[in-house]
Design an enzyme around this catalytic site. Structure first.
Site, PDB file in Angstrom:
ATOM      1  CE  LYS A  13       8.758   3.163  -9.155  1.00 53.00           C
ATOM      2  NZ  LYS A  13       7.326   3.404  -9.065  1.00 53.00           N
ATOM      3  NE  ARG A  88       3.777  -1.183 -10.004  1.00 53.68           N
ATOM      4  CZ  ARG A  88       3.949  -0.538  -8.874  1.00 53.68           C
ATOM      5  NH1 ARG A  88       4.390  -1.153  -7.809  1.00 53.68           N
ATOM      6  NH2 ARG A  88       3.660   0.735  -8.793  1.00 53.68           N
ATOM      7  NE  ARG A 127       6.807   6.140  -0.244  1.00 57.71           N
ATOM      8  CZ  ARG A 127       6.797   5.467  -1.393  1.00 57.71           C
ATOM      9  NH1 ARG A 127       7.559   5.850  -2.394  1.00 57.71           N
ATOM     10  NH2 ARG A 127       6.037   4.414  -1.507  1.00 57.71           N
ATOM     11  NE  ARG A 160       1.874   4.852  -1.074  1.00 57.46           N
ATOM     12  CZ  ARG A 160       2.567   4.528  -2.171  1.00 57.46           C
ATOM     13  NH1 ARG A 160       3.104   5.486  -2.904  1.00 57.46           N
ATOM     14  NH2 ARG A 160       2.723   3.280  -2.518  1.00 57.46           N
ATOM     15  NE  ARG A 171       4.137  -0.876  -1.812  1.00 60.76           N
ATOM     16  CZ  ARG A 171       4.649   0.135  -1.095  1.00 60.76           C
ATOM     17  NH1 ARG A 171       4.732   0.049   0.208  1.00 60.76           N
ATOM     18  NH2 ARG A 171       5.056   1.219  -1.697  1.00 60.76           N
TER      19      ARG A 171
HETATM   20  P1  ADP Z   1       4.955   1.740  -5.016  1.00 58.76           P
HETATM   21  O1  ADP Z   1       5.676   1.677  -6.312  1.00 58.76           O
HETATM   22  O2  ADP Z   1       5.708   2.511  -3.977  1.00 58.76           O
HETATM   23  O3  ADP Z   1       4.429   0.421  -4.563  1.00 58.76           O
HETATM   24  P2  ADP Z   1       2.673   3.003  -6.273  1.00 58.76           P
HETATM   25  O4  ADP Z   1       2.015   4.239  -5.819  1.00 58.76           O
HETATM   26  O5  ADP Z   1       3.345   3.027  -7.612  1.00 58.76           O
HETATM   27  O6  ADP Z   1       3.688   2.641  -5.136  1.00 58.76           O
HETATM   28  O7  ADP Z   1       1.637   1.790  -6.267  1.00 58.76           O
HETATM   29  C1  ADP Z   1       0.851   1.508  -5.138  1.00 58.76           C
HETATM   30  C2  ADP Z   1       0.132   0.194  -5.324  1.00 58.76           C
HETATM   31  O8  ADP Z   1      -0.764   0.258  -6.464  1.00 58.76           O
HETATM   32  C3  ADP Z   1       1.008  -1.026  -5.615  1.00 58.76           C
HETATM   33  O9  ADP Z   1       1.568  -1.595  -4.453  1.00 58.76           O
HETATM   34  C4  ADP Z   1      -0.013  -1.958  -6.283  1.00 58.76           C
HETATM   35  O10 ADP Z   1      -0.890  -2.534  -5.327  1.00 58.76           O
HETATM   36  C5  ADP Z   1      -0.829  -0.994  -7.126  1.00 58.76           C
HETATM   37  N1  ADP Z   1      -0.224  -0.864  -8.473  1.00 58.76           N
HETATM   38  C6  ADP Z   1       0.411   0.226  -8.968  1.00 58.76           C
HETATM   39  N2  ADP Z   1       0.854  -0.025 -10.219  1.00 58.76           N
HETATM   40  C7  ADP Z   1       0.485  -1.291 -10.520  1.00 58.76           C
HETATM   41  C8  ADP Z   1       0.662  -2.142 -11.641  1.00 58.76           C
HETATM   42  N3  ADP Z   1       1.333  -1.731 -12.735  1.00 58.76           N
HETATM   43  N4  ADP Z   1       0.143  -3.391 -11.591  1.00 58.76           N
HETATM   44  C9  ADP Z   1      -0.532  -3.823 -10.538  1.00 58.76           C
HETATM   45  N5  ADP Z   1      -0.717  -3.089  -9.420  1.00 58.76           N
HETATM   46  C10 ADP Z   1      -0.222  -1.827  -9.402  1.00 58.76           C
END
Ligand code: ADP
Length: 217
Positions: A13, A88, A127, A160, A171
């Protein structure tokens, strides 16, 4: 044009949405990147979000929603935005619809990047991302030219904390239990497109551009 990209962790993504935003000449906004920036700058928001993120939990809506909606209405996003990682949940999708409606904009389409769960786990374990700009690599499937260095900006690569151990499974559970419900939400609004993410990076990109251009004419 305002687009939402939906995909599990490891679906490609981030890689695809950056490329797509460039191709469509719209602004790329990733909720995870916004959080990581706040954390690295040790802002109040960053300090609050950090623990949730490291555990693999969603950050609560009262922190997440204003942060993302605030970014989406900034000047560089007025011509269009590609959202990666937000919404989400259904509540977030409704908040996004309302927030955009307030400024006479709307989500034009939501794209689901489909990848089976066993492939996601394999990809996530390899990753690495760059410290400077979060460019994504994979030691198994998409390695950098020089080990440990970003091809694009030369910064160090790191894994990460939430890509290690239990946080990954958590997740993925959140994605397949909760975020997946967004597909019905956008299907009902006739905005959903589905693209096979289990193909070579260039092929996925080509399919995404074609599907979006056909949908948003
Ligand atoms: P991934 O999709 O691989 O989990 P991201 O970089 O998009 O990685 O997000 C990392 C973290 O940030 C998520 O696991 C969550 O804790 C937080 N996060 C990101 N987007 C949201 C969201 N829309 N709502 C709540 N928490 C979020």
């Amino acid at each position: 044009m305002n687009i939402v990209l939906i995909g599990a962790q490891g679906s490609g993504k981030g890689t695809q949405s950056r490329r797509l935003a460039q191709a469509l000449k719209i602004c790329y906004v990733a909720s995870g990147d916004l959080f990581r920036k706040e954390i690295s700058e040790q802002t109040e928001l960053g300090v609050k979000a950090k623990a949730f993120i490291e555990r693999g939990d969603l950050v609560p809506n009262d922190i997440t929603v204003p942060m993302v909606l605030g970014r989406v209405v900034e000047a560089d996003c007025v011509g269009g935005v590609l959202l990666d990682g937000f919404p989400r949940t259904i509540v977030q999708a409704q908040a996004l619809d309302n927030g955009l409606q307030d400024v006479a904009r709307a989500v034009n389409c939501a794209v689901y990047l489909m990848v089976p769960r066993d492939i996601l786990l394999h990809r996530l374990s390899g990753r690495y991302i760059c410290k400077a700009q979060q460019h994504v690599y994979n030691v198994n499937t998409n390695p950098p030219k020089v080990a440990g260095r970003c091809d694009i900006d030369g910064s160090d690569l790191y894994q990460r904390p939430d890509d290690r151990g239990d946080a990954v499974q958590k997740r993925l559970d959140i994605f397949f239990n909760e975020t997946i419900q967004l597909l019905d939400y956008y299907r009902k609004h006739q905005k959903l497109i589905e693209v096979n993410g289990n193909q070579a990076i260039d092929q996925v990109h080509a399919d995404l551009v074609r599907a979006i251009t056909e949908k948003v004419k």
